[in-house]
Motif scaffolding. Structure first.
Motif, PDB file in Angstrom:
ATOM      1  N   PHE A 270      -7.119   1.539 -10.635  1.00  0.00           N
ATOM      2  CA  PHE A 270      -7.609   2.835  -9.989  1.00  0.00           C
ATOM      3  C   PHE A 270      -9.061   3.056 -10.161  1.00  0.00           C
ATOM      4  CE2 PHE A 270      -3.484   5.093 -12.230  1.00  0.00           C
ATOM      5  CZ  PHE A 270      -2.670   4.037 -11.338  1.00  0.00           C
ATOM      6  N   ALA A 271      -9.578   2.608 -11.218  1.00  0.00           N
ATOM      7  CA  ALA A 271     -11.355   2.810 -11.327  1.00  0.00           C
ATOM      8  C   ALA A 271     -11.768   1.938 -10.334  1.00  0.00           C
ATOM      9  CB  ALA A 271     -11.722   2.465 -12.623  1.00  0.00           C
ATOM     10  N   PHE A 272     -11.322   0.619 -10.063  1.00  0.00           N
ATOM     11  CA  PHE A 272     -12.056  -0.270  -9.180  1.00  0.00           C
ATOM     12  C   PHE A 272     -11.720   0.266  -7.787  1.00  0.00           C
ATOM     13  CE2 PHE A 272     -12.128  -3.689  -6.082  1.00  0.00           C
ATOM     14  CZ  PHE A 272     -13.235  -4.575  -5.986  1.00  0.00           C
ATOM     15  N   ALA A 273     -10.667   0.721  -7.319  1.00  0.00           N
ATOM     16  CA  ALA A 273     -10.298   1.508  -6.038  1.00  0.00           C
ATOM     17  C   ALA A 273     -11.464   2.666  -5.785  1.00  0.00           C
ATOM     18  CB  ALA A 273      -8.894   1.804  -5.897  1.00  0.00           C
ATOM     19  N   ALA A 274     -11.412   3.260  -7.050  1.00  0.00           N
ATOM     20  CA  ALA A 274     -12.462   4.492  -6.677  1.00  0.00           C
ATOM     21  C   ALA A 274     -13.890   4.191  -6.373  1.00  0.00           C
ATOM     22  CB  ALA A 274     -12.554   5.280  -7.908  1.00  0.00           C
ATOM     23  N   GLU A 275     -14.180   2.983  -7.288  1.00  0.00           N
ATOM     24  CA  GLU A 275     -15.688   2.590  -6.971  1.00  0.00           C
ATOM     25  C   GLU A 275     -15.977   1.858  -5.733  1.00  0.00           C
ATOM     26  OE1 GLU A 275     -18.519   0.707  -9.837  1.00  0.00           O
ATOM     27  OE2 GLU A 275     -16.849   0.551 -11.331  1.00  0.00           O
ATOM     28  N   ALA A 276     -14.896   1.104  -5.171  1.00  0.00           N
ATOM     29  CA  ALA A 276     -15.163   0.683  -3.777  1.00  0.00           C
ATOM     30  C   ALA A 276     -14.772   1.483  -2.568  1.00  0.00           C
ATOM     31  CB  ALA A 276     -14.019  -0.527  -3.802  1.00  0.00           C
ATOM     32  N   SER A 277     -14.607   2.651  -2.709  1.00  0.00           N
ATOM     33  CA  SER A 277     -14.257   3.843  -1.753  1.00  0.00           C
ATOM     34  C   SER A 277     -15.446   4.482  -1.493  1.00  0.00           C
ATOM     35  CB  SER A 277     -13.051   4.527  -2.153  1.00  0.00           C
ATOM     36  OG  SER A 277     -11.805   3.896  -2.271  1.00  0.00           O
ATOM     37  N   ALA A 278     -15.510   4.917  -0.160  1.00  0.00           N
ATOM     38  CA  ALA A 278     -16.815   5.901   0.191  1.00  0.00           C
ATOM     39  C   ALA A 278     -16.448   7.147  -0.268  1.00  0.00           C
ATOM     40  CB  ALA A 278     -16.815   5.698   1.684  1.00  0.00           C
ATOM     41  N   ARG A 279     -17.543   7.925  -0.408  1.00  0.00           N
ATOM     42  CA  ARG A 279     -17.465   9.366  -0.956  1.00  0.00           C
ATOM     43  C   ARG A 279     -16.341   9.979   0.103  1.00  0.00           C
ATOM     44  NH1 ARG A 279     -19.633  13.082  -4.214  1.00  0.00           N
ATOM     45  NH2 ARG A 279     -20.743  11.427  -5.100  1.00  0.00           N
ATOM     46  N   ASP A 280     -15.723  11.028  -0.699  1.00  0.00           N
ATOM     47  CA  ASP A 280     -14.856  11.906   0.113  1.00  0.00           C
ATOM     48  C   ASP A 280     -13.577  11.282   0.591  1.00  0.00           C
ATOM     49  OD1 ASP A 280     -16.301  14.113  -0.189  1.00  0.00           O
ATOM     50  OD2 ASP A 280     -17.485  13.726   1.589  1.00  0.00           O
ATOM     51  N   SER A 281     -13.185  10.032   0.203  1.00  0.00           N
ATOM     52  CA  SER A 281     -12.129   9.179   0.605  1.00  0.00           C
ATOM     53  C   SER A 281     -10.934   9.209  -0.263  1.00  0.00           C
ATOM     54  CB  SER A 281     -12.299   7.791   0.700  1.00  0.00           C
ATOM     55  OG  SER A 281     -13.132   7.141  -0.256  1.00  0.00           O
ATOM     56  N   SER A 282      -9.923   8.718  -0.076  1.00  0.00           N
ATOM     57  CA  SER A 282      -8.705   8.971  -1.089  1.00  0.00           C
ATOM     58  C   SER A 282      -8.356   7.444  -1.395  1.00  0.00           C
ATOM     59  CB  SER A 282      -7.649   9.695  -0.254  1.00  0.00           C
ATOM     60  OG  SER A 282      -6.583   9.662  -1.186  1.00  0.00           O
ATOM     61  N   VAL A 283      -7.749   7.573  -2.600  1.00  0.00           N
ATOM     62  CA  VAL A 283      -7.120   6.139  -3.204  1.00  0.00           C
ATOM     63  C   VAL A 283      -5.745   6.636  -3.445  1.00  0.00           C
ATOM     64  CG1 VAL A 283      -6.690   4.994  -5.152  1.00  0.00           C
ATOM     65  CG2 VAL A 283      -9.032   5.226  -4.518  1.00  0.00           C
ATOM     66  N   GLN A 284      -4.619   6.177  -2.816  1.00  0.00           N
ATOM     67  CA  GLN A 284      -3.290   6.488  -2.850  1.00  0.00           C
ATOM     68  C   GLN A 284      -2.603   5.423  -3.626  1.00  0.00           C
ATOM     69  OE1 GLN A 284      -1.927   8.866  -1.248  1.00  0.00           O
ATOM     70  NE2 GLN A 284      -3.804   9.343  -0.282  1.00  0.00           N
ATOM     71  N   VAL A 285      -1.825   5.761  -4.701  1.00  0.00           N
ATOM     72  CA  VAL A 285      -1.134   5.088  -5.755  1.00  0.00           C
ATOM     73  C   VAL A 285       0.176   5.289  -5.481  1.00  0.00           C
ATOM     74  CG1 VAL A 285      -0.688   4.562  -8.073  1.00  0.00           C
ATOM     75  CG2 VAL A 285      -3.081   5.278  -7.293  1.00  0.00           C
ATOM     76  N   THR A 286       1.221   4.511  -5.185  1.00  0.00           N
ATOM     77  CA  THR A 286       2.731   4.516  -5.226  1.00  0.00           C
ATOM     78  C   THR A 286       3.303   3.486  -6.355  1.00  0.00           C
ATOM     79  OG1 THR A 286       2.799   2.647  -3.610  1.00  0.00           O
ATOM     80  CG2 THR A 286       2.901   4.925  -2.933  1.00  0.00           C
ATOM     81  N   SER A 287       4.175   4.174  -6.777  1.00  0.00           N
ATOM     82  CA  SER A 287       5.085   3.366  -8.025  1.00  0.00           C
ATOM     83  C   SER A 287       6.432   3.536  -8.117  1.00  0.00           C
ATOM     84  CB  SER A 287       4.283   3.851  -9.370  1.00  0.00           C
ATOM     85  OG  SER A 287       4.663   3.012 -10.551  1.00  0.00           O
ATOM     86  N   ASN A 288       7.028   2.285  -8.125  1.00  0.00           N
ATOM     87  CA  ASN A 288       8.580   2.442  -7.974  1.00  0.00           C
ATOM     88  C   ASN A 288       9.259   1.396  -8.797  1.00  0.00           C
ATOM     89  OD1 ASN A 288       9.221   4.825  -6.372  1.00  0.00           O
ATOM     90  ND2 ASN A 288       7.664   3.736  -5.094  1.00  0.00           N
ATOM     91  N   ILE A 289      10.541   1.442  -9.299  1.00  0.00           N
ATOM     92  CA  ILE A 289      11.205   0.521  -9.915  1.00  0.00           C
ATOM     93  C   ILE A 289      12.036  -0.087  -8.526  1.00  0.00           C
ATOM     94  CG2 ILE A 289      13.106  -0.240 -11.375  1.00  0.00           C
ATOM     95  CD1 ILE A 289      10.821   0.882 -12.758  1.00  0.00           C
ATOM     96  N   GLU A 290      11.679  -1.463  -8.503  1.00  0.00           N
ATOM     97  CA  GLU A 290      12.229  -2.166  -7.452  1.00  0.00           C
ATOM     98  C   GLU A 290      13.322  -3.209  -8.093  1.00  0.00           C
ATOM     99  OE1 GLU A 290       9.396  -3.696  -4.876  1.00  0.00           O
ATOM    100  OE2 GLU A 290       9.031  -1.750  -3.944  1.00  0.00           O
ATOM    101  N   GLY A 291      14.649  -3.268  -8.240  1.00  0.00           N
ATOM    102  CA  GLY A 291      15.351  -4.329  -8.682  1.00  0.00           C
ATOM    103  C   GLY A 291      14.939  -4.349 -10.156  1.00  0.00           C
ATOM    104  N   ASN A 292      14.404  -5.523 -10.948  1.00  0.00           N
ATOM    105  CA  ASN A 292      14.316  -5.568 -12.313  1.00  0.00           C
ATOM    106  C   ASN A 292      12.407  -5.557 -12.467  1.00  0.00           C
ATOM    107  OD1 ASN A 292      13.525  -7.981 -11.075  1.00  0.00           O
ATOM    108  ND2 ASN A 292      14.286  -9.433 -12.640  1.00  0.00           N
ATOM    109  N   MET A 293      12.001  -5.151 -11.179  1.00  0.00           N
ATOM    110  CA  MET A 293      10.666  -4.790 -11.469  1.00  0.00           C
ATOM    111  C   MET A 293       9.866  -3.525 -11.221  1.00  0.00           C
ATOM    112  SD  MET A 293       8.697  -7.779 -11.974  1.00  0.00           S
ATOM    113  CE  MET A 293       9.173  -9.607 -12.250  1.00  0.00           C
ATOM    114  N   TRP A 294       9.049  -3.071 -12.314  1.00  0.00           N
ATOM    115  CA  TRP A 294       8.289  -1.959 -11.992  1.00  0.00           C
ATOM    116  C   TRP A 294       6.746  -2.360 -11.078  1.00  0.00           C
ATOM    117  CZ3 TRP A 294       4.330  -0.032 -15.737  1.00  0.00           C
ATOM    118  CH2 TRP A 294       3.491   1.050 -15.468  1.00  0.00           C
TER     119      TRP A 294
END
Length: 373
Positions: A270-294
Motif C-alpha cells: 500500500f505504501a509503495f503504491a501511494a509513494e508512486a502515485s501522483a497527488r489527488d490520485s487513488s490506489v485501489q485494493v481488492t482482496s478475495n479468496i480464490e480457491g485455496n488462495m487469498w
C-alpha cells in the motif's frame, strides 16, 4: 536531559489509529566507527542543521545536541554488537522547551541506519508513529538482504568463468614461462579471494532473513487489510494527497499465517503504491479468496516524478525508489518488494508485479495459501 534504551521487540497491541503520524522522521547512517555516512533532508530539518555539516564527520564532532549524539551512539553500538534492531528514547531539555525522540537502529554489515522520530508524548498517535518506523525498518532489512543475494548470485557467474578460462590458459601457456605462470597464479588467487569475500561478507550478512521463521495462527483477513491500510494512510498517503480504497467482500474469513509478517507485507504494498502515485490520485485494493488462495491486488498509476521527488515525503529509501523504475532483468522483482516476496513464499504463495514505468497502470499481487501450508 533523560535517556532510555531498550532492545527491540515485536510491538504488541499497535493502535489502529488513523490520525496523522510521523512522516517527518529523519534517517542518519553511521559506519562502524560512528562516522556519518549520510543524513537525509528530514533529519537535517528536525535539528535545523545543514546535512553537509554531518556527512563525513565523527558523530561526536557534529553540531547535534550532545544528549542526542550520545543516544545515537549507544543505539548504534548495541545494534552492531547484537546484529539486530535496537530502540532508544532521548529527551532533550533546551532553554525554553523539551523535545523527545524515538530512535530505531537497523544494523548492516559495516554500517547502521538510525531512524529518528520526534515524540509528542505517550499517545496512540505516538504508538502509531513507532509502529510505522518499525515497518520501515523491516522493509529496509529485507531489501538489504535481497540486494546481497542478487550480488552474491551475479558475481559467482563471472568468477566461475574466469576460473574456467584460467585452466584453459594453463594448458596453452608454456609451463617454463615464469611471467605467464605468475599471471595465472594471480588470476587464481584473485578468484579465490573474491569467492571468500562473497562467502564471508555477503552470504553471512544475509543470515537474519535467510530463514524466515513464522508464528502461525488463525488470522482474520479483513482486520489485517484495514489495519495495514490505516498505517499506509498515516505514514504516507494522506501527506501525498493519495486515497487508498479497499474493496473486498471478505468478512470473517481466516488464514493460517503470521499476522505480523502479513501486516508488514500489506503495508509495504500500500505504501509503495501511494509513494508512486501522483497527488489527488487513488490506489485501489481488492482482496478475495480464490480457491485455496487469498489474493490481494493493489492497482495504481505510476508517476516517476512522485516516486523520485526529493522534496516530497517518502517512507522508502531513495535508491530503492529509483531502482524500482529500472527495467526488470529476468522477471526479478524490484528491490523494494523483497519483504513481500519472502512473506508470500513462506506462506506457500507468491508475489508478482508488473513493470513499474512512468504512466503505467501497475498491479501488485500477493497470494497466500489458505490451507495446507
Amino acid at each position: 536531559m533523560t535517556t532510555s534504551f531498550s532492545s527491540a521487540v515485536e510491538p504488541g497491541g499497535a493502535q489502529q489509529n488513523d490520525a496523522a503520524a510521523a512522516g517527518n522522521d529523519g534517517v542518519l547512517v553511521l559506519d562502524a566507527a560512528q562516522h556519518c555516512l549520510s543524513a537525509d533532508a528530514a533529519f537535517a530539518h528536525i535539528f535545523d542543521i545543514d546535512s553537509a555539516r554531518l556527512t563525513g564527520r565523527a558523530l561526536t564532532e557534529t553540531p547535534l545536541p550532545k544528549p542526542l549524539a550520545a543516544a545515537l551512539a549507544e543505539a548504534a553500538d548495541a545494534a552492531l554488537a547484537g546484529n539486530g534492531i535496537r530502540r532508544a528514547q532521548v529527551t532533550i531539555d533546551d532553554d525554553d522547551s523539551t523535545r523527545s525522540f524515538s530512535i530505531l537502529a537497523l544494523p548492516s554489515n559495516e554500517s547502521v541506519t538510525l531512524i529518528v522520530s520526534p515524540r509528542a508524548g505517550a499517545s496512540p498517535t505516538q504508538e502509531n508513529t513507532e509502529r510505522i518506523a518499525h515497518l520501515r525498518a523491516e522493509a529496509s532489512l529485507f531489501m538489504r538482504d535481497h540486494v546481497l543475494s542478487v550480488v552474491s548470485h551475479d558475481l559467482r557467474g563471472p568468477l566461475n568463468a574466469i576460473h574456467s578460462w584460467g585452466y584453459v590458459l594453463e594448458r596453452k601457456i608454456d609451463a617454463k614461462d615464469p611471467a605467464a605462470q605468475r599471471a595465472l597464479a594471480g588470476i587464481r588467487s584473485g578468484v579465490e579471494q573474491q569467492v571468500k569475500l562473497i562467502e564471508q561478507s555477503v552470504d553471512t550478512t544475509r543470515a537474519e532473513t535467510k530463514a524466515l521463521a513464522l508464528s502461525l495462527a488463525p488470522v482474520a483477513v479483513r482486520p489485517l487489510l484495514d489495519k495495514s491500510a490505516t498505517f499506509a494512510r498515516s505514514s504516507i498517503a494522506r501527506q501525498r494527497g493519495v486515497t487508498i480504497t479497499v474493496e473486498s467482500l471478505l468478512a470473517e474469513e481466516q488464514v493460517e499465517g503470521d499476522a505480523e509478517r502479513l501486516t508488514q507485507m500489506l503495508w509495504l504494498m500500500f505504501a509503495f503504491a501511494a509513494e508512486a502515485s501522483a497527488r489527488d490520485s487513488s490506489v485501489q485494493v481488492t482482496s478475495n479468496i480464490e480457491g485455496n488462495m487469498w489474493r490481494t491486488d493493489v492497482r495504481f498509476t505510476v508517476s516517476a516524478k512522485a516516486l523520485t521527488d526529493a522534496s516530497s515525503p517518502h517512507v522508502l529509501e531513495a535508491f530503492a525508489r529509483r531502482q524500482a523504475l529500472e527495467p526488470r532483468e529476468g522477471g526479478r522483482i524490484a528491490w523494494a518488494f523483497a519483504l513481500c516476496k519472502r512473506v508470500t513464499e513462506a506462506h506457500g504463495g507468491a508475489f508478482e508485479h508488473a513493470n513499474i514505468a512512468d504512466g503505467a497502470d501497475v498491479v501488485l499481487s500477493a497470494r497466500i495459501a489458505v490451507a495446507g501450508m
